[in-house]
Design an enzyme around this catalytic site. Structure first.
Site, PDB file in Angstrom:
ATOM      1  N   SER A  54      -5.721   3.371   4.497  1.00 51.57           N
ATOM      2  CA  SER A  54      -5.225   2.502   3.429  1.00 51.57           C
ATOM      3  C   SER A  54      -6.371   1.918   2.609  1.00 51.57           C
ATOM      4  CB  SER A  54      -4.357   1.373   4.027  1.00 51.57           C
ATOM      5  OG  SER A  54      -3.467   0.875   3.066  1.00 51.57           O
ATOM      6  N   SER A 104       0.792  -1.237   0.000  1.00 56.06           N
ATOM      7  CA  SER A 104       0.000   0.000   0.000  1.00 56.06           C
ATOM      8  C   SER A 104       0.819   1.279   0.000  1.00 56.06           C
ATOM      9  CB  SER A 104      -0.956   0.005   1.193  1.00 56.06           C
ATOM     10  OG  SER A 104      -2.043  -0.868   0.957  1.00 56.06           O
ATOM     11  N   LYS A 141       0.172   3.773  -2.731  1.00 52.37           N
ATOM     12  CA  LYS A 141      -0.866   4.805  -2.681  1.00 52.37           C
ATOM     13  C   LYS A 141      -0.274   6.210  -2.700  1.00 52.37           C
ATOM     14  CE  LYS A 141      -4.433   2.079  -0.279  1.00 52.37           C
ATOM     15  NZ  LYS A 141      -3.866   0.728  -0.404  1.00 52.37           N
TER      16      LYS A 141
END
Length: 510
Positions: free
Chosen positions: A340, A158, A161
């Site tokens: 997240s 993640s 991102k």
């Protein structure tokens, strides 16, 4: 000390010169000079000293002209003999001293490198970290303080991102809002609902209680539609989801794990409500196999009709009946970074790909996101974008890219301050906050000092962001623990990052 002579020659074997009078080779001039010296010793000592000073002075002038860069003309220097001396006894003109050459000095002398002494080598060797890829940079000077395979692209989980957010800010803009619209169809009473890709559209009236902050409501969309029709009954509903093309599921994702068990990711369609969660207020909740069908069911419910529904596209130039819009990109990024959220990031990556002209599929996101990142001026060599959330193990980003990007995030360049604001804080918020068992025990010394994005996929745990170190130095870092690692890799990462915090600018790469 007595000297001996070489047998048969009368020459001395020592280092002294033999008395010329003994050799029988004394000239008249020499004899006269020596007689004068014996008669006036003090006068001749003074004259000899003056001659020596003149000789030395001549050499000094020559040397000074070379170093100082100025030429000096010096005439021949002579020493005056005693008045009683004959012309033959005058001191001869000395031979000038050769001009000295200045020692060359390098134009750019290399400054001595600082020796840093605070080592985290033992922490970096923790077996829980698997195959470690990591880098730490002094965010002010740009100097790399620590590196373990930092230039090697790896799966980010993640942490990706951050890249998606940066691309969205650059491409869509911080104030961009995603719209869901209803227009008049080609037949009387027909309405067309057009999915604009807004995953935050909620089935909860007014968006109250929805997971997404300030979510628009599909109930509001239906109410606007009825008002615009002025009492005309709805005869049919057409659903236009052509903005996103298939496949709806990224092939490298584990569908059972992510959609059902974990409940973190839906099928990606241009129309859905509440990120297609079963529970609209939950961070994670199982998702359906038909996000569009779920959304249309609620639209029908709020319209108060059960008319036929079909798939299609809106007529060109159709009259708009209703529109609702999401929160701005900055708000979407803030919430997605804190928790997240995969769904918002998949939406943004797809919209970026469309806006850049790369396409409207998962495959188009690589070109789209890279185009969006181009303006930040950081080399993207080696980066591959498989999705927008980081869920795919096929994503590849080197830690060295992240350490550079986070310098810009820290400084708020090009609107990236919103990414910084959305980063979880060690021991305080988001996925680094209470309930996530991060920066606890001995690592709690770094609570509140680490602003970073977490990540986890089946083949790795990651953390990247900014450290406000104990000595006041701002550090940017990225740590990837890759391979057959388990959940305890998180604690090993926290321990290593706490080491960065303690060392600050004294962090050694040894």
């Amino acid at each position: 000390m007595h000297e001996t002579e070489e047998p048969g020659t009368g020459a001395p074997t020592g280092r002294r010169t033999a008395d010329p009078r003994r050799s029988g080779r004394v000239s008249a001039a020499t004899a006269g000079v020596m007689a004068a010296i014996r008669k006036h010793p003090k006068t001749w000592i003074a004259a000899g000293g003056a001659a020596a000073l003149i000789i030395l002075g001549t050499g000094s002038v020559a040397l000074g002209a070379t170093v100082g860069g100025e030429s000096a003309a010096a005439g021949p220097a002579t020493a005056s003999a005693h008045p009683s001396a004959t012309p033959a006894q005058k001191t001869p003109t000395p031979t000038p001293t050769p001009t000295a050459t200045a020692r060359p000095v390098p134009a750019n002398q290399v400054a001595a490198a600082r020796i840093r002494t605070c080592s985290v080598a033992s922490l970096a060797q923790d077996g829980r970290l698997g195959n470690l890829e990591a880098q730490v940079v002094n965010a002010t000077t740009g100097e790399t303080l620590f590196d373990r395979n930092g230039g090697k692209p790896g799966p980010t989980a993640s942490v990706l991102k951050t890249l998606t957010s940066a691309a969205a800010l650059a491409t869509l803009g911080p104030d961009y809002r995603v719209q869901t619209r209803v227009v008049a169809g080609s037949a009387p009473g027909q309405v067309v609902i057009i999915g604009g890709g807004d995953v935050t559209l909620s089935r909860l009236p007014g968006g109250q209680g929805a997971f997404y902050t300030g979510a628009p409501s599909i109930a509001d969309l239906a109410a606007q539609t009825k008002q615009a029709l002025g009492g005309q009954p709805v005869t049919s509903i057409v659903v236009d989801t052509s903005l996103f093309a298939g496949p709806q599921w990224q092939p490298s994702w584990d569908e059972h794990e992510e959609r059902v068990v974990e409940g973190s990711t839906p099928y990606m369609t241009a129309l859905m409500v509440d990120g297609d969660r079963d529970d609209p207020g939950a961070v994670e909740s199982p998702r359906s196999t038909d996000p569009v069908g779920r959304a249309v069911t609620y639209f029908q419910q709020f319209l108060g009709t059960s008319v036929p529904v079909s798939s299609g596209t809106a007529p060109a130039g159709a009259r708009q009946l209703a529109v609702v819009q999401s929160q701005p990109v900055t708000t979407l990024i803030d919430q997605a970074m804190q928790y997240s959220d995969n769904t918002i990031m998949e939406e943004l990556a797809r919209l970026v790909a469309i806006k850049t002209g790369a396409g409207n599929t998962f495959d188009a996101e690589n070109a789209g996101v890279l185009a969006g990142l181009k303006g930040y001026g950081i080399d993207t060599t080696g980066i591959h974008i498989a999705d927008g959330s980081g869920l795919s193990g096929d994503n590849a980003v080197p830690p060295s890219y992240l350490t550079k990007l986070f310098v810009k995030v820290m400084n708020g360049d090009n609107g990236l301050g919103v990414v910084y604001n959305g980063l979880p804080v060690s021991g305080q918020s988001g996925t680094l906050g209470p309930g996530y068992s991060r920066f606890t025990g001995a690592n709690s010394v770094a609570r509140g000092a680490v602003h970073a994005k977490t990540g986890w996929i089946n083949n790795g745990y990651t953390l990247a962001g900014i450290v406000d170190s104990a000595d006041g130095t701002k550090l940017t870092f990225a740590v990837f623990a890759l391979g057959p690692v388990s959940d305890n890799a998180k604690q090993a990462i926290d321990t290593l990052v706490t080491g960065f915090y303690k060392c600050g600018d004294n962090l050694s790469n040894n």
